[in-house]
Design an enzyme around this catalytic site. Sequence first.
Site, PDB file in Angstrom:
ATOM      1  N   LYS A 116     -20.870   9.416  81.659  1.00 37.02           N
ATOM      2  CA  LYS A 116     -20.618  10.886  81.495  1.00 37.02           C
ATOM      3  C   LYS A 116     -22.234  11.160  80.816  1.00 37.02           C
ATOM      4  O   LYS A 116     -22.422  12.524  80.956  1.00 37.02           O
ATOM      5  CB  LYS A 116     -19.559  11.058  80.344  1.00 37.02           C
ATOM      6  CG  LYS A 116     -17.975  10.859  80.901  1.00 37.02           C
ATOM      7  CD  LYS A 116     -17.795  11.755  81.967  1.00 37.02           C
ATOM      8  CE  LYS A 116     -16.271  11.746  82.346  1.00 37.02           C
ATOM      9  NZ  LYS A 116     -15.938  10.453  83.064  1.00 37.02           N
TER      10      LYS A 116
HETATM   11  C1  LIG Z   1     -15.091  10.233  84.094  1.00 40.84           C
HETATM   12  C2  LIG Z   1     -15.115   8.703  84.617  1.00 40.84           C
HETATM   13  C3  LIG Z   1     -15.041   8.411  85.850  1.00 40.84           C
HETATM   14  C4  LIG Z   1     -14.495   9.312  86.940  1.00 40.84           C
HETATM   15  O1  LIG Z   1     -15.460  10.262  87.374  1.00 40.84           O
HETATM   16  P1  LIG Z   1     -15.429  11.427  88.054  1.00 40.84           P
HETATM   17  O2  LIG Z   1     -16.795  12.195  88.407  1.00 40.84           O
HETATM   18  O3  LIG Z   1     -14.281  12.083  87.203  1.00 40.84           O
HETATM   19  O4  LIG Z   1     -14.746  11.314  89.495  1.00 40.84           O
HETATM   20  C5  LIG Z   1     -14.825   7.019  86.061  1.00 40.84           C
HETATM   21  N1  LIG Z   1     -15.237   6.167  85.138  1.00 40.84           N
HETATM   22  C6  LIG Z   1     -15.237   6.415  84.029  1.00 40.84           C
HETATM   23  C7  LIG Z   1     -15.925   5.336  83.020  1.00 40.84           C
HETATM   24  C8  LIG Z   1     -15.584   7.785  83.450  1.00 40.84           C
HETATM   25  O5  LIG Z   1     -15.883   7.914  82.350  1.00 40.84           O
END
Ligand SMILES: *Cc1c(COP(=O)(O)O)cnc(C)c1O
Length: 514
Positions: A116
Amino acid sequence: MNSNLYIDTRGKAPHPVSFTEAVIDGLAPGGGLYVPQHIPQLTIEQIVSLAQLPYAQRAALVYKAFAVDLSSEDIDALMEKAYGSNFDTAEICPLTTLDANTHVLELWHGPTSAFKDMALQCLPHFFSASAKKLRAEGKIDHDFLILVATSGDTGKAALEGFKDVDHVQVGVLYPDGGVSDIQRKQMVTQTGGNVRVWGVRGNFDDCQTGVKNVFSDEGFAAALLEKSSTALSSANSINWGRLMPQIVYYLSSYAQLVAQGSVAAGDPVDVCVPTGNFGNILAAYYAKRMGCPIEMLYCASNENRVLTDFINTGTYDISHREFILTPSPSMDILVSSNLERQLFELTNRNAQAIEGWMTSLRTTGCFRVDEHTFSQLREAYRADSIDNETCLASIREVYLRHRYLIDPHTAVAWKAAENLRGQNPLIVASTAHWAKFGANVYRALHGLSAKDALPAEIASLTGCQLNQRIAEETDSTVPRGLASLDDMPVRFTDVIDGTPEAIEQVAMEFSQGR
Ligand SMILES: *Cc1c(COP(=O)(O)O)cnc(C)c1O
């Protein structure tokens, strides 16, 4: 600057908007999502030459190809801030090669150790520059309160990204008892003068529903504007300003693979992404549309396999689906909001079809795409779902084979890729550092099941102590931001009810500086 604007997936916005407006508004009027009117094209030479630039300049170059109504100098300066010493490596998101054809794209070198950060170290700069521009143009004169419901990763990344940003406050709600010890400590020790964190009695769904209800309460929005001159905003992954930064790392890693001689310029690679809200994998799709030689996109699900079933059947159905708790909580999801953008692109931008499917999903919990859209989907995607035990077994397998420790989300992607892959070189998106999920990593390494209780001696350790133990056992390291959490002062201890009234009360107090 170019004149590209943003249109919405349901065709309801009265007119196309600029980048800055799309960032500030998040969602289009009528509930659609913003996408660029035109998808810019890069030549293979342009893509490959990204490898010659520092990451911040790669990002700036890609954004300038899109429509960003900020000056070229502003974009350069913002990217220097977004992708600098806040990451623990100058490469920002290095590739680790496991074997000649398998490359792990490490997206967790930012301040909160989850992918993120790749977007949320960038979006706040866009957000505040956009607000400043709109303020100068007399289009807005209020401040913003960003309210986030989180199952763990997003909340911390939003706090860290928006801390001490002018004219912005950020409040995060997490399910009390529903996030890992490390994730909770990351949030309640957050520094910054404009941040606040609340635990909510209930699970993530209660938390998220509470926040959604606050967002749809027009009376509250009016009161907040009148009493504190503040508008509510969200930092969630439907914001185009969060999606665009993610496109950069796919273009960038292709360039990297060419530069290191793993791929010849123009030759295809496949990409596998652990998927929840469909933001990360959609960014890979846009990179492909821009000219990056990505052949197959592999969508990896955990036991919440709605996306895998959709890609395999063309029917998206949550009418009888239960929400399952897994070792990869950031992919525990039923409604995957960015899929809407993907469908818009696959239907050649048919807003009417999208509106129909989204209405059907809302009213019946289900929609089915037409045959043409389904065949388009199958041309770009393959999907697989990995159960909890296989996920943990994969962490162990990768560690034993490569002496490389991965987190449960990455493990889901690695295993799905093993099941789906062909001959092409493969990029596996690694979305979190293992130390955010120490308990399950410990289970995996010691052959325990996801359901097994930890041995009493291990269970008595704090998250930091457990990570230390795992690091010693595996000769791995814990990122600095996670290693020191036990020593950080706890700033936020409030636990509230998940009702809209309770959330509105604390939000109002926060906006008034109480
Ligand atoms: C948010 C997240 C995901 C999923 O990503 P998307 O863009 O929502 O598909 C996968 N792994 C981790 C560790 C995340 O924080």
